[in-house]
Design an enzyme around this catalytic site. Structure first.
Site, mmCIF file in Angstrom:
data_model
loop_
_atom_site.group_PDB
_atom_site.id
_atom_site.type_symbol
_atom_site.label_atom_id
_atom_site.label_comp_id
_atom_site.label_asym_id
_atom_site.label_seq_id
_atom_site.Cartn_x
_atom_site.Cartn_y
_atom_site.Cartn_z
ATOM 1 N N ASP A 236 0.915 -1.220 -0.115
ATOM 2 C CA ASP A 236 -0.024 0.031 -0.022
ATOM 3 C C ASP A 236 0.773 1.196 -0.119
ATOM 4 O OD1 ASP A 236 0.397 0.866 3.096
ATOM 5 O OD2 ASP A 236 0.310 -1.355 3.191
ATOM 6 N N ASP A 238 0.553 3.574 2.355
ATOM 7 C CA ASP A 238 0.533 4.324 3.739
ATOM 8 C C ASP A 238 -0.600 5.373 3.799
ATOM 9 O OD1 ASP A 238 1.754 3.960 6.481
ATOM 10 O OD2 ASP A 238 2.320 5.908 6.317
#
Length: 326
Positions: A236, A238
């Protein structure tokens, strides 16, 4: 009085260990030979040690595997028994560890699904995790300027790239995961994810990726004189990207599930080469002997009980036999 019990292996003792992170809970693409339930002076590891056999061009080799968060992912980051994990692997004869971890990306170029071999770590944990084997009368100061083994990390890079290239089931064959190196890993306490402000602060620190697990693991591996390298999977971005929702567990697990087959392929593909490199001594020149001049306190000032405890991980320096029961 005696030393610690010996471990009986069905086949050759493993010299390479694997610590599996989120999404890598077992090595089901290798042949499982035995499972070892071991006690250490620092408690039990987060999972039994699985000894697996890996076929290589030079014949089968053994590897040892521990699941960092347990096979059921029931141990949160702050509670991982890292000392027991590292001590157990060292005690059974492991000389090098390849640790796998899911990470968030702090850089646009490190995309979800990409693989990263970091070379630096910034510790942002909060001191609640036991982070040293030397918390008694024996004072020791391990060098940690290079927090991962530079030789081992460089050695595995081309093998990881080869594994990516040879994988036949990429989600998008025209856009394969990229391999990044020379990146800085931020290790935060968790278990909550970052705020947007924190995520941007970590970017300002020079961080490229972030996780909750590699400290104190890397520090303890150094104290146990083990070569240690990290292979990370970005899941991802973050929380730093404005205009987009911050990271969620659903997003992380979806990426890990999508990339599970690739992660296992990479693991199986590189371990044979790592075993050969370790067996030949090519990647152990910085780890072996690293603590020789880091032990500050004279052993005459340390109790036999403490020296016997440290013998579990550093038998070359601590030879005290088991003290008689009082």
């Amino acid at each position: 009085m005696s030393g610690y019990p010996t471990i009986n292996f069905l086949k050759d003792a493993p010299i390479v260990g694997v610590i599996g992170g989120s999404g890598l809970y077992k090595l089901d693409n290798l042949t499982i030979e035995q499972t070892i339930d071991i006690d250490t002076p620092w408690g039990k590891p987060s999972s039994p040690i699985t000894i697996a056999s890996l076929e290589t061009p030079n014949g089968p080799v053994s590897v040892a595997f521990i699941s960092r968060h347990s096979s059921s992912h029931s141990i949160p980051p702050s509670s991982v028994p890292a000392r027991a994990n590292i001590a157990a692997l060292k005690h059974i004869g492991v000389k090098a560890i390849v640790a796998f971890s899911a990470v968030g990306s702090l850089r646009e170029e490190v995309r979800p699904g990409d693989l990263i071999v970091p070379n630096q770590i910034i510790d942002r944990t909060k001191g609640i995790r036991p982070s040293t084997f030397f918390d008694g009368s024996m004072v020791a100061h391990a060098m940690f300027g290079e927090p991962v083994d530079v030789q081992l990390s460089k050695f595995i890079l081309p093998h990881i790239q080869s594994a990516i290239d040879s994988f036949e089931n990429h989600i998008n064959p025209s856009d394969k995961p990229l391999l990044h190196n020379d990146k800085t890993l931020i290790v935060m306490e968790g278990p909550q994810f970052s705020t947007r402000a924190e995520s941007n602060m970590y970017r300002g620190f020079g961080g490229d990726i972030i996780n909750m697990s590699s400290i104190p693991e890397a520090k303890l591996a150094r104290e146990a004189e083990l070569s240690y390298a990290l292979v990370c999977t970005s899941t991802d971005y973050d929380a730093w990207r404005t205009g987009e929702a911050p990271v969620t567990v659903e997003e992380v697990m979806k990426t890990l599930h999508t990339n599970a087959a690739l992660s296992k392929h990479v693991t199986a593909s590189i371990l044979g080469a790592v075993h050969e490199a370790v067996a030949s001594g090519k990647v152990l020149t910085t780890a072996a002997g690293a603590m020789k001049y880091s032990l500050v306190t004279g052993q005459e000032h340390v109790s036999d009980e403490e020296k016997y405890k440290l013998r579990f991980i550093l038998p070359d320096y601590f030879t005290t036999e088991k003290p008689a029961a009082k």
